[in-house]
Design a protein around this motif. Structure first.
Motif, short mmCIF file in Angstrom:
data_model
loop_
_atom_site.label_atom_id
_atom_site.label_comp_id
_atom_site.label_asym_id
_atom_site.label_seq_id
_atom_site.Cartn_x
_atom_site.Cartn_y
_atom_site.Cartn_z
N UNK A 272 -14.84 23.56 18.33
CA UNK A 272 -16.00 24.44 18.41
C UNK A 272 -16.75 24.41 17.09
N UNK A 273 -18.02 24.07 17.15
CA UNK A 273 -18.83 24.08 15.93
C UNK A 273 -18.82 25.49 15.34
N UNK A 274 -18.96 25.63 14.03
CA UNK A 274 -18.95 26.97 13.41
C UNK A 274 -20.20 27.76 13.83
N UNK A 275 -20.05 28.59 14.84
CA UNK A 275 -21.22 29.20 15.49
C UNK A 275 -21.95 30.18 14.58
N UNK A 276 -21.18 31.02 13.89
CA UNK A 276 -21.84 32.03 13.06
C UNK A 276 -22.64 31.40 11.91
N UNK A 277 -22.06 30.49 11.13
CA UNK A 277 -22.86 29.85 10.08
C UNK A 277 -24.07 29.09 10.63
N UNK A 278 -23.93 28.48 11.80
CA UNK A 278 -25.07 27.78 12.39
C UNK A 278 -26.15 28.78 12.80
N UNK A 279 -25.73 29.92 13.34
CA UNK A 279 -26.70 30.96 13.71
C UNK A 279 -27.47 31.42 12.47
N UNK A 295 -17.91 23.22 28.14
CA UNK A 295 -16.45 23.15 28.17
C UNK A 295 -15.83 24.44 27.62
N UNK A 296 -16.30 24.88 26.46
CA UNK A 296 -15.65 26.01 25.77
C UNK A 296 -15.84 27.36 26.43
N UNK A 297 -16.70 27.44 27.45
CA UNK A 297 -16.96 28.73 28.09
C UNK A 297 -15.69 29.36 28.65
N UNK A 298 -14.66 28.54 28.92
CA UNK A 298 -13.42 29.10 29.45
C UNK A 298 -12.80 30.13 28.51
N UNK A 299 -13.13 30.02 27.21
CA UNK A 299 -12.59 30.98 26.24
C UNK A 299 -13.10 32.39 26.49
N UNK A 304 -6.53 36.01 24.32
CA UNK A 304 -5.87 35.43 23.15
C UNK A 304 -6.84 34.60 22.28
N UNK A 305 -7.76 33.87 22.93
CA UNK A 305 -8.58 32.92 22.18
C UNK A 305 -10.09 33.21 22.22
N UNK A 306 -10.48 34.34 22.78
CA UNK A 306 -11.91 34.67 22.89
C UNK A 306 -12.59 34.64 21.52
N UNK A 307 -11.84 35.02 20.47
CA UNK A 307 -12.41 35.11 19.12
C UNK A 307 -12.98 33.78 18.64
N UNK A 312 -21.40 33.25 19.38
CA UNK A 312 -22.13 32.71 20.53
C UNK A 312 -23.22 33.68 20.98
N UNK A 313 -22.97 34.99 20.74
CA UNK A 313 -23.93 36.00 21.17
C UNK A 313 -25.24 35.94 20.38
N UNK A 314 -25.25 35.17 19.30
CA UNK A 314 -26.48 35.02 18.49
C UNK A 314 -27.37 33.91 19.02
N UNK A 315 -26.85 33.10 19.91
CA UNK A 315 -27.62 31.94 20.40
C UNK A 315 -28.80 32.40 21.23
N UNK A 316 -29.89 31.65 21.17
CA UNK A 316 -31.04 31.94 22.03
C UNK A 316 -30.75 31.58 23.47
N UNK A 317 -29.91 30.54 23.66
CA UNK A 317 -29.57 30.15 25.02
C UNK A 317 -28.18 29.50 25.04
N UNK A 318 -27.57 29.53 26.20
CA UNK A 318 -26.20 29.04 26.34
C UNK A 318 -26.04 28.27 27.65
N UNK A 319 -25.30 27.18 27.58
CA UNK A 319 -24.89 26.42 28.76
C UNK A 319 -23.46 26.79 29.12
N UNK A 320 -23.26 27.15 30.38
CA UNK A 320 -21.92 27.50 30.88
C UNK A 320 -21.64 26.58 32.06
#
Ligand SMILES: *Cc1c(COP(=O)(O)O)cnc(C)c1O
Length: 502
Positions: A272-279, A295-299, A304-307, A312-320
């Motif tokens: 998983x790319x570092x989402x917070x620093x990228x945001x 792929x990672x949406x399963x988290x 246990x691994x949601x963290x 991700x909540x900072x993204x303008x859009x998301x693919x699931x």
């Protein structure tokens, strides 16, 4: 008329009418329908019962011969003949994703409640474009988009089901492009086409991002040249210092950064790319941030691994992609935006479907949110039935099991001097190669031959990839039924195959 239908004990549900019409599903053909579904179900049971390894090893030429020898101008006599033929041409040789020895691509086993939904989806055959073609279907889809948005951490979101992650990624880049053009250039691409500056638009992805980003840049008229590949760190995640440097460099060249695509779960490494620093970087440079979580949406399902998806909540859009990581049958996917107003950019009014003067609060139309599909399957019912019966908790446990198996597999590979593991995984993908001790040989060629030999023997199916031009084997562990002992056997098979090929 089908011959076996004459022997059916069950009387038709309704008065019989024109026999010519008995292949159509309507109130007079309940018995035919029942028979067809029962026999199809028996064929699936046969697949589960008789399939002992993930692939029969049949060669393409043999299957082609079988398929092309069928005379399509002569219909068969009944369902028995039909299903026998389908079995020979297809089911018998189908790749069995449900077996623990299949650990190649991103194909999950499917949950049974979703299969019950499939029966309903195709028979009732709603179309999700407008309320008058779907009714409750529209609201079930919307409710599931709201549910997914809530899991992501969005509060004012919207979205739509799509045919797959590639299509959802296309919507992400489309919105990024059009939003940028309106906000920064006052230019409406939907009406006026690409502005002169579009050849200088730049989109940043990691060098391990999915290839659909390049295709999508091409489709959107910016060309593959618009994609800037940012180098990755030792675990193949986007290097954020390199990202910042790449944005600065493009700016200094007079190009126009518009978006960053972060990958939450790369296809090749499951990292998983570092989402917070990228945001943070996206915010600093005012760039659209899209997260490809196909792929990672399963988290999202895992306690246990949601963290790992934090940010991700900072993204303008998301693919699931529910068909990658929510144990859903193909197709089931979604595109979501953080700010629901941005999705209105894709609205187009057709007088016969969703006229401009319609009140969409009164009569909603999901077609207002879809770019590449008008008539659209009610795939959402599968996820609905899954959440209502299997439930999020159990799906999350499945996800944890698969991640834990992958971690144990990584440990096995690391401890074994005859294997060379490239990286650990946040999810379930491991890239490695067989490296026999003390033997000098071309490892790429050897591992390629191992993969091919295994495929045509069909006992276990593994995937492969190239890293810096070297060929590696790849496991994608996405099946909770697969255990570490299965993996041990597969590794032993790979080794013995490797030695036999030396
Ligand atoms: C599979 C995948 C896609 C494409 O999704 P489809 O549903 O196959 O179109 C996009 N991104 C990533 C990271 C993927 O693994």
């Amino acid at each position: 008329m089908h011959t076996d239908q004459l022997t059916m004990a069950a009387p038709p549900l309704y008065n019989r009418s024109n026999p010519l019409l008995n292949d159509l599903l309507y109130e007079a053909t309940g018995a035919e329908y029942h028979q067809a579904v029962e026999k199809a179900r028996a064929a699936v049971m046969g697949f589960l019962r008789d399939t002992k390894q993930p692939f029969t090893g049949i060669k393409p030429a043999a299957i082609q011969e079988l398929v092309y020898s069928v005379d399509l101008s002569r219909p068969l006599a009944g369902y028995d003949a039909l299903l026998e033929e389908v079995n020979e041409l297809y089911i018998r040789h189908a790749t069995a994703f449900h077996l623990p020895e299949y650990i190649a691509h991103l194909n999950c086993p499917v949950v049974i409640p979703a299969l019950a939904a499939e029966v309903i989806i195709s028979a009732v055959n709603s179309s999700q474009d407008t309320y008058d073609q779907s009714a409750g279907g529209t609201f079930i889809e919307r409710r599931l988009i709201d549910w997914t948005a809530n899991e992501i951490g969005y509060t004012n979101a919207d979205g739509v089901f799509t045919g797959g992650g590639s299509q959802s990624n296309l919507m992400g880049l489309l919105l990024a492009r059009d939003h940028f053009a309106i906000k920064m250039l006052g230019h409406h691409i939907k009406e006026d086409g690409l502005p002169a500056q579009a050849s200088r638009f730049r989109i940043f992805v990691s060098d391990k991002a999915h290839f659909s980003n390049q295709k999508n840049a091409w489709l959107l008229g910016m060309g593959e040249q618009a994609i800037v590949k940012v180098k990755t760190d030792s675990r193949f995640r986007m290097d954020t210092a390199a990202l910042k440097a790449a944005v600065d460099e493009q700016l200094s060249q007079g190009n126009i950064p518009i978006a960053i695509v972060a990958t939450a779960g790369t296809t090749d490494f499951g990292n998983i790319d570092p989402l917070q620093p990228i945001a943070d970087i996206a915010a600093t440079y005012q760039l659209w941030m899209h997260v490809d979580a196909a792929y990672g949406c399963g988290l999202l399902l895992s306690n246990k691994y949601r963290h790992l998806l934090k940010g991700i909540e900072q993204a303008d859009s998301v693919t699931i992609d529910y068909h990658k990581s929510f144990f859903q049958p193909i197709s089931s996917s979604a595109f979501l935006v953080r700010d629901k107003s941005t999705l209105q950019l894709v609205r187009h009014h057709a007088d016969y479907l969703n006229p401009e003067d319609q009140d969409y609060d009164e009569l909603p139309a999901q077609i207002n949110k879809s770019i590449t599909q008008s008539t659209r399957r009610f795939d959402a019912l599968k996820l609905w039935c899954t959440l209502r019966l299997t439930g999020k908790h159990k799906l999350g446990v499945y996800t944890d099991m698969m991640i834990d198996t992958a971690a144990a597999t990584a440990a096995l590979l690391q401890q074994d001097p005859e294997f060379d593991l490239l990286s650990s995984s946040d999810l379930g993908v491991l890239v490695f190669r067989f490296r026999p001790a003390g033997i000098k040989t071309d490892l790429s060629a050897l591992n390629l031959r191992i993969k091919q030999a295994l495929f045509f023997e069909g006992v276990c199916i593994v995937a492969s990839t190239k890293v810096e031009n070297n060929f590696y084997l790849k496991f994608t562990i996405l099946n909770p039924v697969t255990t570490v002992s299965h993996i041990r056997e597969i590794l032993a098979t790979i080794k013995s195959k490797g030695y036999s090929l030396l």
